[in-house]
Scaffold this motif. Structure first.
Motif, mmCIF file in Angstrom:
data_model
loop_
_atom_site.group_PDB
_atom_site.id
_atom_site.type_symbol
_atom_site.label_atom_id
_atom_site.label_comp_id
_atom_site.label_asym_id
_atom_site.label_seq_id
_atom_site.Cartn_x
_atom_site.Cartn_y
_atom_site.Cartn_z
ATOM 1 N N ALA A 141 -3.315 1.422 3.426
ATOM 2 C CA ALA A 141 -4.096 2.231 2.491
ATOM 3 C C ALA A 141 -3.459 2.247 1.109
ATOM 4 N N ALA A 142 -2.128 2.352 1.057
ATOM 5 C CA ALA A 142 -1.426 2.367 -0.224
ATOM 6 C C ALA A 142 -1.570 1.039 -0.956
ATOM 7 N N THR A 143 -1.631 -0.062 -0.213
ATOM 8 C CA THR A 143 -1.825 -1.368 -0.845
ATOM 9 C C THR A 143 -3.197 -1.444 -1.504
ATOM 10 N N SER A 144 -4.222 -0.910 -0.840
ATOM 11 C CA SER A 144 -5.562 -0.857 -1.462
ATOM 12 C C SER A 144 -5.524 -0.042 -2.743
ATOM 13 N N ALA A 145 -4.782 1.061 -2.724
ATOM 14 C CA ALA A 145 -4.651 1.884 -3.928
ATOM 15 C C ALA A 145 -3.911 1.126 -5.030
ATOM 16 N N ALA A 146 -2.923 0.329 -4.665
ATOM 17 C CA ALA A 146 -2.156 -0.438 -5.656
ATOM 18 C C ALA A 146 -3.045 -1.444 -6.386
ATOM 19 N N CYS A 147 -3.964 -2.075 -5.659
ATOM 20 C CA CYS A 147 -4.885 -3.023 -6.291
ATOM 21 C C CYS A 147 -5.755 -2.327 -7.334
#
Length: 561
Positions: free
Chosen positions: A453-459
């Motif tokens: 989920a945090a990776t999606s937010a990073a994008c």
């Protein structure tokens, strides 16, 4: 007479009736018919009676009665329509009296629609969109159709009647009638970011509409259209129009209009954002003038009112515009301004000095919905109807901080075991973009689900911080993302692969690179303060109300009920 004698008499009477019927012309006839397999079978005609059920009673629909006028010949049948019947076209006219006609025939003769069509034709002629000519032998004409639309405001009141002449572009062939068709439009999160920035700065947001926008787009291809219904030239019915500019419905029309608008804005000193092709910026007086574009709808905001007025005059020199004033309704968003009277008076004088979706996926049950699914959808609709007076309040002044929250559910979905990613980003304390989406892969632990989920937010962060820096003209700064899982945070900050992360898809390790390059920062937040929690799972009523307020939803006005 005894009961036994009564029964005997009845049986004798039935036998007599049966014998008479068998000798009459109207007696049941048995026919042999071929079955599907080639064998024959016996069947009775409609006037036959079922065996062992007795004779057919008078008045039965299977008995022919010559005295019944419904079964008499044509000489006794009245073909005159029953009084009070209306033709189907008249019923359609009545149903569509206050709605949008579906064809030229239904609109013709109605004053408001006749005026709308005349106005559309006048715009086309004024803009020199086409020329009447003979059709070349190697071309075929594209048909035209009238589309009618009742324009309403946010309250549902009719503003005006609009008629649009649309080409039947579905018959166009790629490489012959058109080539490129792509045209960018502003994303909803971009629009909300512009509104949040304007509120934080105290800028006014104005709304402009380009009349018959597509008619301004220049065509490169040779395109011919037939004459529109209701406006065919007498004595020249066989001729067609050759288009020099685009019409609505043509596949290349959006791109042709976008190229035209792009050239005009660049002529006036605007530059297009690299990260958002539908946003243009022109810097003056140390502050930007920002223009957001969605096809023919433009929003413009900036610190100096005189700059906005100058932009309006420049656009009116190039296109026929409708100045809709302060933004009130745009792409389904109802906007209300909090105006400081003193500052507004100062701004109006031209002083430019220093100073203004939980997404629940129901599509997976579209093909075979159950009663529980229908109840859930109705529950959602009731909730939406009861919260129409809730909204987002973008506040004046405050900080210019961009901050995000990332959360995930783990194995909540009992169907496939996949979790749900929830992210929300704030600018100056107001949410500008949010997302609730099922994760594409199954996580083996809550740590892994939070990491994904945090990776999606990073994008999303990389795009947002770049766009904000481009709009404001300031340096890109690291963006803080708050996560409520300490193990996931440790995994993000640790660039070394080990047993806990080697099975995770490589693309999810993108967040490690962002942390290492200091594009983002990750910070732990307690679960009861995790604002994205409401986007990942169902919550009890009281907890849901608390999280909704924490998310940033406010009661903008009192409910009408």
């Amino acid at each position: 007479m005894s009961p036994s004698e009564d029964n005997a008499a009845d049986d004798q009477e039935k036998q007599t009736v049966s014998s008479q019927n068998s000798n009459s012309e109207d007696s049941p006839r048995v026919q042999e018919e071929d079955n599907w397999d080639g064998s024959s079978s016996k069947s009775c005609t409609p006037r036959s009676r079922v065996k062992c059920r007795g004779p057919v009673q008078p008045g039965s629909p299977n008995v022919f009665n010559p005295e019944d006028p419904r079964e008499a010949g044509d000489q006794t049948y009245d073909h005159t329509p029953i009084q009070g019947w209306k033709h189907l076209d008249e019923i359609y006219d009545l149903l569509l009296a206050e709605e949008e006609p579906t064809s030229f025939r239904l609109a013709k003769g109605k004053r408001e629609w006749d005026q709308a069509m005349a106005s559309e034709m006048a715009s086309i002629e004024k803009n020199k969109t086409w020329v009447l000519t003979e059709l070349p032998s190697e071309h075929r004409p594209i048909g035209l159709k009238w589309i009618f639309k009742v324009k309403k405001n946010a309250q549902g009141d009719v503003i005006r009647h609009k008629a649009r002449l649309v080409a039947k572009g579905y018959i166009q062939e790629h490489g012959i009638d058109y080539d490129e068709v792509f045209a960018p439009v502003a994303r909803m999160e971009t629009i909300r970011l512009i509104l949040a920035l304007a509120a934080q700065k105290g800028w006014a947001v104005h709304h402009l509409d380009v009349k018959t926008a597509f008619l301004h787009g220049d065509l490169k291809e040779d395109v011919f259209v037939s004459q529109p219904e209701g406006f065919i030239k007498t004595g020249r019915e066989h001729m067609v129009y050759k288009l020099s500019k685009a019409l609505y419905g043509l596949k290349q029309a959006p791109r042709a209009w976008n190229l035209k608008l792009n050239g005009v804005l660049k002529e006036y000193g605007f530059r297009r954002c690299k990260l958002e092709q539908a946003v243009y910026i022109r810097h003056s007086h140390k502050e930007p003038l920002i223009v957001g574009i969605y096809v023919d709808d433009l929003i413009v905001t900036g610190r100096c009112i005189e700059d906005i007025k100058l932009f309006k005059r420049q656009m009116e020199n190039k296109f026929e515009m409708s100045d809709l004033g302060m933004l009130s309704y745009y792409l389904g968003l109802e906007v209300k301004h909090e105006v400081d009277a003193t500052e507004y008076r100062d701004m109006s004088k031209g002083l430019c000095g220093e100073d203004l979706e939980t997404n629940w996926d129901v599509s997976m049950y579209m093909h075979s919905p159950r009663e529980t699914h229908l109840q859930a959808v109705k529950h959602m609709l009731r909730y939406i109807k009861g919260t129409t007076n809730w909204g987002i309040n973008y506040k004046r002044r405050g900080n210019e901080c961009l901050i995000g929250f990332s959360d995930s559910s783990f194995s909540v979905d009992q169907d496939d075991g996949k979790g749900t990613t929830g992210t929300v980003f704030y600018y100056n304390g107001g949410p500008i973009t949010w997302n609730s989406q099922k994760q594409p892969t199954v996580a083996l632990s809550s740590c892994e689900a939070e990491f994904m989920a945090a990776t999606s937010a990073a994008c999303q962060v990389v795009w947002l911080r770049g766009l904000l820096a481009e709009i404001t003209g300031k340096q890109e700064e690291p963006v803080l993302i708050r996560v409520d899982n300490k193990s996931a945070i440790s995994l993000m900050k640790n660039p070394v692969f080990h047993g806990r992360s080697k099975h995770i898809n490589t693309r999810y390790h993108y967040i490690r690179e962002c942390v290492e390059l200091e594009q983002i920062k990750v910070e732990h937040v307690s679960g009861d303060q995790q604002r994205a929690d409401i986007l990942t799972k169902p919550l009890p009523k009281l907890r849901f109300a608390e999280m909704r307020q924490l998310l940033g939803m406010e009661q903008i006005e009192e409910s009408a009920t």
